[in-house]
Design a protein around this motif. Structure first.
Motif: not given
Length: 78
Positions: A3-11, A20-23, A49-53, A76-78
């Motif tokens: 469980h964690g929060t990641f910044l999403v890039k390159n979707v 497919k993306c880079t986090v 985004y906070t997600m389960v992975y 989702e976080h601002p």
């Protein structure tokens, strides 16, 4: 599962139900894949985004890379 929060890039969309993306988290970044159950759900570049992975190995073109497999987007976080 983790469980964690990641910044999403390159979707990018591979298929109607697969993104497919880079986090990024702090100093490191990983490729990520999300097999969505609902194709209307999406991730936006530049948002957190906070997600389960889970972590998995992506085997493609005779190469192996560690990737994050998104199981569920929780928030989702601002």
């Amino acid at each position: 599962m983790f469980h964690g929060t990641f910044l999403v890039k390159n979707v990018r969309e591979l298929r109607s139900n697969t993104l497919k993306c880079t986090v990024q988290k702090e100093q490191w970044a990983l490729d990520a894949i999300w097999f969505r159950r609902n194709s209307e759900q999406s991730l936006e570049e530049g948002k957190r985004y906070t997600m389960v992975y889970a972590l998995s190995v992506n085997r493609w073109r005779s190469r192996e890379n560690l990737q994050l497999r998104i199981e569920k987007v929780l928030e989702e976080h601002p």
